[in-house]
Design a protein around this motif. Structure first.
Motif, PDB file in Angstrom:
ATOM      1  N   VAL A 103       0.866  -1.182   0.000  1.00  0.00           N
ATOM      2  CA  VAL A 103       0.000   0.000   0.000  1.00  0.00           C
ATOM      3  C   VAL A 103       0.903   1.232   0.000  1.00  0.00           C
ATOM      4  O   VAL A 103       1.836   1.329   0.795  1.00  0.00           O
ATOM      5  CB  VAL A 103      -0.926   0.017   1.229  1.00  0.00           C
ATOM      6  CG1 VAL A 103      -1.675   1.358   1.322  1.00  0.00           C
ATOM      7  CG2 VAL A 103      -1.917  -1.134   1.161  1.00  0.00           C
ATOM      8  N   VAL A 152      -1.946  -0.414   7.766  1.00  0.00           N
ATOM      9  CA  VAL A 152      -1.595  -1.241   6.608  1.00  0.00           C
ATOM     10  C   VAL A 152      -1.133  -2.623   7.066  1.00  0.00           C
ATOM     11  O   VAL A 152      -1.521  -3.651   6.492  1.00  0.00           O
ATOM     12  CB  VAL A 152      -0.513  -0.544   5.757  1.00  0.00           C
ATOM     13  CG1 VAL A 152      -0.006  -1.484   4.662  1.00  0.00           C
ATOM     14  CG2 VAL A 152      -1.056   0.732   5.133  1.00  0.00           C
ATOM     15  N   THR A 200       4.182  -1.618   3.085  1.00  0.00           N
ATOM     16  CA  THR A 200       3.925  -0.191   2.871  1.00  0.00           C
ATOM     17  C   THR A 200       5.073   0.468   2.116  1.00  0.00           C
ATOM     18  O   THR A 200       6.243   0.226   2.430  1.00  0.00           O
ATOM     19  CB  THR A 200       3.758   0.549   4.213  1.00  0.00           C
ATOM     20  OG1 THR A 200       2.870  -0.163   5.066  1.00  0.00           O
ATOM     21  CG2 THR A 200       3.214   1.961   3.993  1.00  0.00           C
TER      22      THR A 200
END
Length: 401
Positions: free
Chosen positions: A241, A264, A271
């Motif tokens: 993400v 996340v 991430t």
């Protein structure tokens, strides 16, 4: 051709796209923009001459000046525009003005003084008066809560803009022999403004008073390779993400980064953290996070599970083009509008408010990472236009000829 702006990366990057298209059609182009190093490097990289104007936009943004200083800052911006744009416009046939309203007013005044064609452009429609929605309020000048009629609110908006910027504009115009302006907003927008946004993401409903030309978003095809270390991180696991807030300063950036990474991780994802003007950084030394600076978002967004961002027009459009589900955490200005558009289109989630908590961001991420959201984002991506800058460049050259 002179392109003039003052603002963040989202105000500069679309003009880079237009400049490149104009050059492809044989036009010579230069740009007036803030003197920030990243802007200078960006323009130098594509060979577009930069005429610096005013103070650093990043320094001004991160300093978070008080609303009461707006008139003074407007006077500085307009004076800077008159000096820089007048010199830069020598030999130019037309001027494209965008960015903060007082800066655009200054640039358009120079075009008026020199007798050259000018076009006023906006990268979001919320500054264009429309009866179906209310205007944005300027900091420190909220509208009376009892007033709900949109027409009345737009009248109050015009009065507010005149109070903030009118004296500064008229004083600077008088210095170059121009008469005062009765309505600053009307002067800047004109009767035929250009709206450089995608019609699917930002549909213009039309009004009888404005002949708006919606060209599509101005996008530079980015062919830069992703850094080798970032590519290795992407290749080492499932799609991460992306978390980044662009040109937003985020004075609680450490808390936001920590909250985002925790949310996340709770989704079982890695991430990618973008530093941005908030200077976000890694919250620990675990291997499931990677921090990036300036990077090819077009390439990166095609490889992520979702994009968590502030809701700038450019980032919203780039994520939509890539088919990446979005979580928009709006900070200011037009960003709540883009958050709502993302939610309405079903291509992501709109976070309620500018400060995410673990619970609120987890809920938004859960919605964005749902298979149905990914499917919808993929479908919408196929409808996003890529020819906006080419359309605008041809319109400009046709008007000149």
């Amino acid at each position: 051709m002179l392109l003039s702006t003052y603002g963040s990366r989202g105000d500069v990057e679309p003009l880079v796209a237009l400049a490149l298209r104009l050059r492809e059609l044989g036009a010579q182009v230069r740009m007036c923009a803030p003197p920030d190093e990243d802007f200078a490097q960006r323009l130098a990289g594509v060979g577009v001459p930069l005429v610096p104007v005013g103070r650093s936009a990043r320094a001004l943004t991160t300093a978070a000046p008080s609303p009461s200083s707006l008139p003074q800052r407007a006077a500085e911006l307009i004076a800077g525009q008159l000096d820089a744009v007048t010199a830069a416009a020598e030999g130019c046939d037309a001027l494209v003005a965008t960015g903060m309203m007082p800066a655009a007013a200054g640039a358009l005044s120079v075009a008026e003084r020199l007798g050259i064609r000018s076009v006023s452009v906006t990268f979001q429609q919320l500054v264009l008066p429309a009866p179906h929605r209310a205007p944005l309020a300027y900091p420190g000048r909220s509208f009376p809560p009892e007033v709900t009629d949109n027409g009345t609110l737009w009248d109050l908006d015009a009065q507010s803009i005149n109070a903030l910027f009118g004296e500064a504009l008229d004083t600077n115009r008088a210095s170059i022999g121009l008469p005062p302006v009765d309505d600053v907003r009307e002067y800047v927008i004109g009767g035929r403004p250009w709206l450089a946004t995608d019609p699917v993401l930002d549909p213009w409903q039309g009004t009888p008073d404005l002949d708006v030309v919606q060209t599509g978003a101005w996008i530079v095809p980015d062919v830069r390779a992703l850094p080798a270390e970032l590519t290795a991180f992407l290749d080492a696991g499932t799609p991460p993400v992306y978390v980044g807030f662009g040109s937003m300063p985020l004075h609680t950036s450490k808390d936001v980064a920590r909250t985002a990474v925790a949310a996340v991780r709770a989704q079982g994802r890695r991430t990618v953290v973008a530093r941005g003007w908030a200077d976000l950084s890694l919250v620990d030394d675990r291997a499931d996070c990677f921090v990036v600076g300036e990077v090819n978002q077009q390439a990166l967004f095609g490889r992520v599970a979702a994009v968590v961002h502030h809701g700038g027009a450019g980032t919203t459009t780039t994520a939509a083009r890539a088919g990446a589900p979005q979580v928009v955490v709006p900070q200011a200005a037009d960003q709540p509008y883009w958050a709502a558009r993302v939610a309405d289109l079903g291509i992501g989630a709109a976070h309620d408010g500018p400060t995410p908590t673990f619970a609120s961001l987890s809920a938004a991420l859960g919605a964005a990472l749902a298979p149905r959201t990914r499917a919808r984002a993929t479908a919408v991506a196929a409808t996003i236009r890529t020819d906006g800058a080419a359309v605008a460049a041809k319109l400009l050259l046709d008007a000149m000829s």
